[in-house]
Write a protein that holds these residues in place. Structure first.
Motif, PDB file in Angstrom:
ATOM      1  N   UNK A   1      -0.400   2.670  -7.748  1.00 28.05           N
ATOM      2  CA  UNK A   1       0.783   3.453  -8.122  1.00 28.05           C
ATOM      3  C   UNK A   1       1.812   2.546  -8.771  1.00 28.05           C
ATOM      4  N   UNK A   2       2.677   3.176  -9.604  1.00 30.99           N
ATOM      5  CA  UNK A   2       3.674   2.399 -10.342  1.00 30.99           C
ATOM      6  C   UNK A   2       4.889   3.269 -10.634  1.00 30.99           C
ATOM      7  N   UNK A   3       6.082   2.648 -10.631  1.00 34.18           N
ATOM      8  CA  UNK A   3       7.336   3.327 -10.960  1.00 34.18           C
ATOM      9  C   UNK A   3       7.646   3.077 -12.429  1.00 34.18           C
ATOM     10  N   UNK A   4       7.529   4.109 -13.274  1.00 30.07           N
ATOM     11  CA  UNK A   4       7.691   3.938 -14.718  1.00 30.07           C
ATOM     12  C   UNK A   4       9.131   3.619 -15.107  1.00 30.07           C
ATOM     13  N   UNK A   5      10.077   3.831 -14.212  1.00 28.03           N
ATOM     14  CA  UNK A   5      11.467   3.457 -14.524  1.00 28.03           C
ATOM     15  C   UNK A   5      11.572   1.971 -14.818  1.00 28.03           C
ATOM     16  N   UNK A   6      10.745   1.179 -14.133  1.00 26.25           N
ATOM     17  CA  UNK A   6      10.757  -0.267 -14.362  1.00 26.25           C
ATOM     18  C   UNK A   6      10.252  -0.596 -15.767  1.00 26.25           C
ATOM     19  N   UNK A   7       9.239   0.092 -16.200  1.00 28.26           N
ATOM     20  CA  UNK A   7       8.685  -0.115 -17.541  1.00 28.26           C
ATOM     21  C   UNK A   7       9.707   0.299 -18.602  1.00 28.26           C
ATOM     22  N   UNK A   8      10.327   1.446 -18.391  1.00 25.79           N
ATOM     23  CA  UNK A   8      11.270   1.986 -19.373  1.00 25.79           C
ATOM     24  C   UNK A   8      12.491   1.102 -19.570  1.00 25.79           C
TER      25      UNK A   8
ATOM     26  N   UNK B   1       1.033  -4.802 -17.418  1.00 23.51           N
ATOM     27  CA  UNK B   1       1.034  -5.242 -18.819  1.00 23.51           C
ATOM     28  C   UNK B   1      -0.322  -5.817 -19.200  1.00 23.51           C
ATOM     29  N   UNK B   2      -0.934  -6.527 -18.288  1.00 22.32           N
ATOM     30  CA  UNK B   2      -2.219  -7.153 -18.568  1.00 22.32           C
ATOM     31  C   UNK B   2      -3.390  -6.200 -18.547  1.00 22.32           C
ATOM     32  N   UNK B   3      -3.142  -4.942 -18.148  1.00 27.48           N
ATOM     33  CA  UNK B   3      -4.239  -3.972 -18.034  1.00 27.48           C
ATOM     34  C   UNK B   3      -4.278  -2.982 -19.203  1.00 27.48           C
ATOM     35  N   UNK B   4      -3.303  -3.039 -20.108  1.00 21.22           N
ATOM     36  CA  UNK B   4      -3.231  -2.051 -21.179  1.00 21.22           C
ATOM     37  C   UNK B   4      -4.484  -2.044 -22.053  1.00 21.22           C
ATOM     38  N   UNK B   5      -5.079  -3.212 -22.259  1.00 25.23           N
ATOM     39  CA  UNK B   5      -6.273  -3.314 -23.106  1.00 25.23           C
ATOM     40  C   UNK B   5      -7.551  -3.472 -22.291  1.00 25.23           C
ATOM     41  N   UNK B   6      -7.447  -3.305 -20.990  1.00 27.71           N
ATOM     42  CA  UNK B   6      -8.600  -3.473 -20.106  1.00 27.71           C
ATOM     43  C   UNK B   6      -9.318  -2.129 -19.942  1.00 27.71           C
ATOM     44  N   UNK B   7     -10.535  -2.027 -20.469  1.00 27.18           N
ATOM     45  CA  UNK B   7     -11.268  -0.754 -20.434  1.00 27.18           C
ATOM     46  C   UNK B   7     -11.651  -0.306 -19.032  1.00 27.18           C
ATOM     47  N   UNK B   8     -11.538  -1.205 -18.063  1.00 28.50           N
ATOM     48  CA  UNK B   8     -11.874  -0.807 -16.696  1.00 28.50           C
ATOM     49  C   UNK B   8     -10.704  -0.113 -16.005  1.00 28.50           C
TER      50      UNK B   8
ATOM     51  N   UNK C   1       0.835  -1.200   0.000  1.00 27.98           N
ATOM     52  CA  UNK C   1       0.000   0.000   0.000  1.00 27.98           C
ATOM     53  C   UNK C   1       0.866   1.245   0.000  1.00 27.98           C
ATOM     54  N   UNK C   2       0.394   2.301  -0.664  1.00 25.78           N
ATOM     55  CA  UNK C   2       1.106   3.564  -0.755  1.00 25.78           C
ATOM     56  C   UNK C   2       0.096   4.670  -0.488  1.00 25.78           C
ATOM     57  N   UNK C   3      -0.156   4.951   0.799  1.00 28.98           N
ATOM     58  CA  UNK C   3      -1.191   5.905   1.155  1.00 28.98           C
ATOM     59  C   UNK C   3      -2.537   5.345   0.736  1.00 28.98           C
ATOM     60  N   UNK C   4      -3.313   6.109  -0.017  1.00 29.85           N
ATOM     61  CA  UNK C   4      -4.630   5.631  -0.442  1.00 29.85           C
ATOM     62  C   UNK C   4      -4.566   4.672  -1.631  1.00 29.85           C
ATOM     63  N   UNK C   5      -3.361   4.371  -2.118  1.00 34.99           N
ATOM     64  CA  UNK C   5      -3.203   3.531  -3.305  1.00 34.99           C
ATOM     65  C   UNK C   5      -2.400   2.283  -3.003  1.00 34.99           C
ATOM     66  N   UNK C   6      -2.527   1.299  -3.878  1.00 34.03           N
ATOM     67  CA  UNK C   6      -1.744   0.069  -3.809  1.00 34.03           C
ATOM     68  C   UNK C   6      -0.735   0.057  -4.943  1.00 34.03           C
ATOM     69  N   UNK C   7       0.432  -0.516  -4.683  1.00 31.96           N
ATOM     70  CA  UNK C   7       1.429  -0.648  -5.742  1.00 31.96           C
ATOM     71  C   UNK C   7       1.013  -1.763  -6.691  1.00 31.96           C
ATOM     72  N   UNK C   8       1.308  -1.575  -7.972  1.00 34.31           N
ATOM     73  CA  UNK C   8       1.002  -2.594  -8.980  1.00 34.31           C
ATOM     74  C   UNK C   8       2.308  -3.010  -9.658  1.00 34.31           C
ATOM     75  N   UNK C   9       2.450  -4.254  -9.980  1.00 40.11           N
ATOM     76  CA  UNK C   9       3.670  -4.762 -10.594  1.00 40.11           C
ATOM     77  C   UNK C   9       3.661  -4.531 -12.102  1.00 40.11           C
ATOM     78  N   UNK C  10       4.834  -4.616 -12.698  1.00 38.50           N
ATOM     79  CA  UNK C  10       4.941  -4.471 -14.147  1.00 38.50           C
ATOM     80  C   UNK C  10       4.136  -5.551 -14.857  1.00 38.50           C
TER      81      UNK C  10
END
Length: 455
Positions: A143-150, A46-53, A33-42
């Motif tokens: 929340x997510x750290x885009x450095x990991x994606x890059x 990846x599996x959410x890019x095409x998820x409209x929700x 958890x990161x305050x009011x948000x949860x961390x999400x893994x890379x």
């Protein structure tokens, strides 16, 4: 014996249950958890890019979204499909701020019923936006750290074709400090100029980016007509202010339009590399950098190094505009004034009273209220608006980017900024009718339309 067997079966069931729970826990690890948000893994992202929700949101400063490699990312740009909502926007003091930000959330599809993934590269921006959204009732925040994606070149990132044309304050600071930021040539001196209407005491003397020298916009569009200066006047301007065709120049201003106007004219003259500080002086001070009040002077030169204008195709004359309007299958004249100006309800200018529009011009949006506004093309911190949103706005207006687009406003200030945004997006078949509505309407032989255009 039966009791013992029963105990054994109960123990076995308990053990099996514990093993099953452990396996499930391994398959679906608890998210940090990161305050009011949860961390999400890379992997999950990846599996959410095409998820409209899900809506993926870049919370960094606008320059990072555009393509600059800031805060240690190995690749510049944004995650493909991401929208932008910068934490920097929350710090801006502006009229109707809450209304503007609410409209931005709506435009970008950041709604209460969605799962919102907020990413940054500094560990701060995403949390600031998460706190803001949480206070507005948003629940499903990640929340997510885009450095990991890059770091993974197989993962899709997008940057604008010419993102380097508008520069972040941090890049300008590097140049002031003698460093060479990305996309600049090592060892080449960069000239920083401050543009504003009037003499130094109007804004420059109150504080400017260190080393910048002042340019009064009257030099490139002399009063009382305030039309683009003649080739001879621009040649003398280049010599007096030390510009040559081989220069690299960054234009800054407290008022963004003045910076883009001067930048456009320098490009038209033939200066090789002209850029603008994205967000203007406000971006500089927002980054925490000091201004200076000393008066810096340019060093004159005897020769620009080319015949001015070296890039005449950037600016259309009235005759060229008329020729373009005669070929609507190839050419679109885009009217970047307020709707009230477009339909002839107001002229938009205190020194010009003629109202209406050029027949054949397509309304292309600008701002709200007066000729100094450009809200449809800027974020609340005066940085460039998301290119996808600009393109969608044009499409809705019936503006086909496959045609040559010639932008016009009243006298060239608004469209100078819009032209750079179009170039930044990767459009090169574009120009401006610089003298615009004021020149057109001052010629009594030119036709004029008023009222709402036919659908």
């Amino acid at each position: 014996m039966k009791k013992a067997k029963k105990h054994i079966l109960l123990l076995a069931a308990l053990i099996l249950g514990m093993l099953t729970f452990a396996a499930c826990a391994k398959e679906e690890p608890q998210q940090e958890t990161n305050g009011p948000a949860k961390a999400i893994s890379t992997e999950d992202l990846k599996g959410k890019l095409e998820d409209d929700s899900y809506v993926i949101v870049d919370t960094r400063i606008n320059d990072a979204f555009n393509g600059w490699k800031l805060d240690g990312v190995s690749r510049g740009g944004h995650i493909e499909g991401a929208v932008d909502f910068s934490a920097n926007w929350l710090k801006v003091e502006a009229k109707d701020k809450d209304k503007v930000l609410d409209e931005a959330l709506k435009t970008k599809g950041i709604s209460l019923d969605k799962n919102i993934v907020l990413y940054d590269a500094n560990g701060k921006d995403a949390l600031e936006v998460a706190n803001y959204l949480s206070e507005k009732g948003y629940k499903n925040l990640y929340t997510y750290d885009v450095k990991e994606w890059a770091k993974d070149n197989s993962l899709p990132m997008v940057k604008y074709d010419n993102y380097q044309m508008i520069v972040p304050a941090s890049a300008v600071k590097d140049i002031v400090d003698g460093k060479t930021p990305e996309s600049f040539e090592a060892g080449k001196k960069v000239k920083i100029v401050e543009a504003s209407w009037g003499e130094e005491d109007t804004s420059y003397a109150k504080g400017h980016v260190p080393t910048a020298f002042h340019i009064n916009t009257d030099l490139i569009e002399p009063p009382p007509a305030w039309m683009l200066a003649s080739d001879e006047q621009l040649t003398q301007f280049a010599k007096d202010y030390g510009f040559t065709k081989n220069d690299t120049v960054i234009v800054t201003s407290e008022a963004q339009m003045a910076a883009y106007r001067v930048a456009l004219v320098l490009r038209y003259m033939g200066v090789e590399d002209v850029r603008v500080l994205n967000g203007g002086l406000g971006a500089w001070t927002s980054a925490g950098y000091d201004v200076e009040t000393a008066s810096n002077k340019p060093t004159p030169v005897s020769d620009f190094g080319a015949v001015i204008p070296a890039n005449p195709d950037l600016v259309d004359t009235m005759e060229e505009t008329k020729a373009g309007l005669a070929t609507p299958d190839k050419f679109t004249l885009v009217d970047n004034r307020t709707w009230e100006e477009h339909i002839g309800k107001t002229s938009g200018y205190s020194y010009h009273d003629k109202m209406g529009r050029i027949p054949g011009a397509v309304y292309g949006y600008a701002g709200l209220g007066d000729s100094n506004s450009l809200q449809y093309y800027r974020n609340i911190d005066n940085t460039m608006r998301n290119a996808d949103e600009i393109a969608a706005m044009w499409k809705e207006a019936g503006i086909d980017t496959n045609k040559h687009l010639s932008f016009h406003c009243g006298s060239g200030w608004r469209v100078a900024e819009i032209l750079v945004y179009a170039n930044t997006m990767g459009l090169d078949n574009v120009s401006i009718y610089s003298n615009g509505w004021i020149e057109w309407s001052n010629n009594p032989s030119n036709p004029i339309e008023t009222g709402e255009p036919a659908k």
